[in-house]
Enzyme design. Structure first.
Site, PDB file in Angstrom:
ATOM      1  N   THR A 139      34.686  58.214  44.539  1.00  0.00           N
ATOM      2  CA  THR A 139      34.503  56.912  45.179  1.00  0.00           C
ATOM      3  C   THR A 139      35.283  55.834  44.441  1.00  0.00           C
ATOM      4  O   THR A 139      35.738  54.858  45.043  1.00  0.00           O
ATOM      5  CB  THR A 139      33.008  56.553  45.240  1.00  0.00           C
ATOM      6  OG1 THR A 139      32.312  57.611  45.898  1.00  0.00           O
ATOM      7  CG2 THR A 139      32.774  55.253  45.985  1.00  0.00           C
ATOM      8  N   TYR A 161      29.097  68.891  39.003  1.00  0.00           N
ATOM      9  CA  TYR A 161      29.303  68.308  40.336  1.00  0.00           C
ATOM     10  C   TYR A 161      29.926  69.356  41.249  1.00  0.00           C
ATOM     11  O   TYR A 161      31.067  69.763  41.042  1.00  0.00           O
ATOM     12  CB  TYR A 161      30.205  67.086  40.193  1.00  0.00           C
ATOM     13  CG  TYR A 161      30.553  66.348  41.471  1.00  0.00           C
ATOM     14  CD1 TYR A 161      29.829  66.505  42.651  1.00  0.00           C
ATOM     15  CD2 TYR A 161      31.620  65.448  41.478  1.00  0.00           C
ATOM     16  CE1 TYR A 161      30.166  65.802  43.800  1.00  0.00           C
ATOM     17  CE2 TYR A 161      31.959  64.740  42.618  1.00  0.00           C
ATOM     18  CZ  TYR A 161      31.231  64.930  43.777  1.00  0.00           C
ATOM     19  OH  TYR A 161      31.568  64.238  44.914  1.00  0.00           O
ATOM     20  N   LYS A 211      24.961  67.371  40.501  1.00  0.00           N
ATOM     21  CA  LYS A 211      25.143  66.610  41.731  1.00  0.00           C
ATOM     22  C   LYS A 211      25.439  67.595  42.854  1.00  0.00           C
ATOM     23  O   LYS A 211      26.476  68.259  42.852  1.00  0.00           O
ATOM     24  CB  LYS A 211      26.271  65.597  41.583  1.00  0.00           C
ATOM     25  CG  LYS A 211      26.507  64.764  42.841  1.00  0.00           C
ATOM     26  CD  LYS A 211      27.678  63.802  42.653  1.00  0.00           C
ATOM     27  CE  LYS A 211      27.971  63.058  43.959  1.00  0.00           C
ATOM     28  NZ  LYS A 211      29.152  62.164  43.836  1.00  0.00           N
ATOM     29  N   VAL A 247      23.114  60.275  43.711  1.00  0.00           N
ATOM     30  CA  VAL A 247      24.360  59.607  43.331  1.00  0.00           C
ATOM     31  C   VAL A 247      24.919  59.057  44.638  1.00  0.00           C
ATOM     32  O   VAL A 247      25.381  59.801  45.492  1.00  0.00           O
ATOM     33  CB  VAL A 247      25.351  60.571  42.658  1.00  0.00           C
ATOM     34  CG1 VAL A 247      26.628  59.823  42.271  1.00  0.00           C
ATOM     35  CG2 VAL A 247      24.722  61.209  41.422  1.00  0.00           C
TER      36      VAL A 247
END
Length: 302
Positions: A55, A144, A172, A214
């Site tokens: 992001t 992740y 995540k 998240v």
């Protein structure tokens, strides 16, 4: 007779915002605006902040820019807020170095993504994450998994072996399914804190053992997302469901095209001139921007 499951702690809090990276009119990183945005996010529901993730457009940031962002956000929010650095790479040597630098710069943790494009086997993934964990043994790590972007998936059977690294404490989950959370729980139990990596699946993932999110949408609706999670853990299922349903139009709008294109437009519409993404990403097209503006207006009225 049924037995209650043991819930995991939430080492980075319940709501972690995956921060966008603001750019000025010349396309340079706007550190002053990054600091202002970080403080705003903390004031509107975030327990922690992730800088230099996807992001945050990490693929188009230099290592120097990433380090400056981390140091700026760390200083802006103070010691009471968890700050994580995205330090993953598809080069183990680069990920090791970035994670060491994150630890030295004062990060509270690092998000380390499954290596992308080169599609390692599970044995290679295990060796990769062990090398990163050993390089910064005092820094907590969040693994992740996002197979839609990386082209391969970290399996729960591999994750459970990695838990003998003391600093690997969280995960995540962004495979797009609650089944990933269930399988991680069955393999790892409460030793692993699982965070939803998909705003729209936060409440379903909480119901099968996740501890938080998240989030991208928390740039815009952090207080509502926090309220949803708190309602769930307070046993107020109907209230949590109400928040979940109310937030669905925003979640859909923010992922109508590639993240972070829509959320940067949403921030612009909300008074934060974070600038367009760097190429190869583009600004949100006008018709989608108009639809997003309507979604934000409707959310403000609820």
């Amino acid at each position: 007779m049924s037995q209650s499951a043991e819930l995991s702690p939430a080492p980075f809090g319940r709501v972690i915002t995956a921060m966008v990276t603001p750019f000025d009119s010349q396309g340079a990183v706007d550190l002053a605006l990054a600091a202002r945005l970080a403080r705003h996010l903390v004031e509107t529901g975030s327990d922690g902040l992730l800088v230099c993730g996807t992001t945050g457009e990490s693929p188009t940031l230099s290592w120097q820019e990433q380090l400056q962002l981390l140091e700026t956000v760390r200083q802006a929010v103070g010691p009471g807020v968890k700050v994580l650095a995205g330090s993953g790479s598809n080069s183990t040597a680069e990920a090791v170095e970035a994670t060491r630098e994150a630890a030295s710069a004062g990060a509270d943790g690092a998000l380390v993504v499954v290596p992308y494009y080169n599609k390692p086997p599970q044995e290679g993934l295990e060796a990769h994450f062990r090398s990163i964990a050993a390089a910064a043994p005092e820094l907590p790590l969040m693994l992740y998994n996002i197979p839609g972007r990386t082209g391969c998936s970290l399996q729960p059977s591999t994750v459970v072996r990695l838990l003998d690294c003391p600093n690997i404490n969280s995960f995540k989950a962004a495979s797009g399914t609650t089944e990933e959370v269930t399988q991680l729980r069955l393999h790892c139990g409460s030793r692993l804190a699982i965070y939803s990596g998909d705003d729209g699946l936060t409440l379903p993932m909480l119901s099968v053992g996740a501890v938080g999110v998240v989030s991208v949408a928390s740039h815009i609706a952090g207080l509502q997302i926090r309220a949803m999670i708190e309602a769930y853990f307070n046993g107020e299922g109907a209230a949590a469901l109400g928040h979940h349903e109310q937030l669905q139009p925003l979640f859909k709008a923010l992922f109508a095209t590639t993240n972070p294109i829509p959320v940067k437009a949403a921030l612009e519409l909300s008074g934060f001139p974070v600038g367009p993404p760097r190429l190869p990403l583009l600004s949100l097209p006008d018709p989608m921007r108009d639809a997003l503006s309507q979604t934000l207006s409707a959310l403000r009225q609820t």
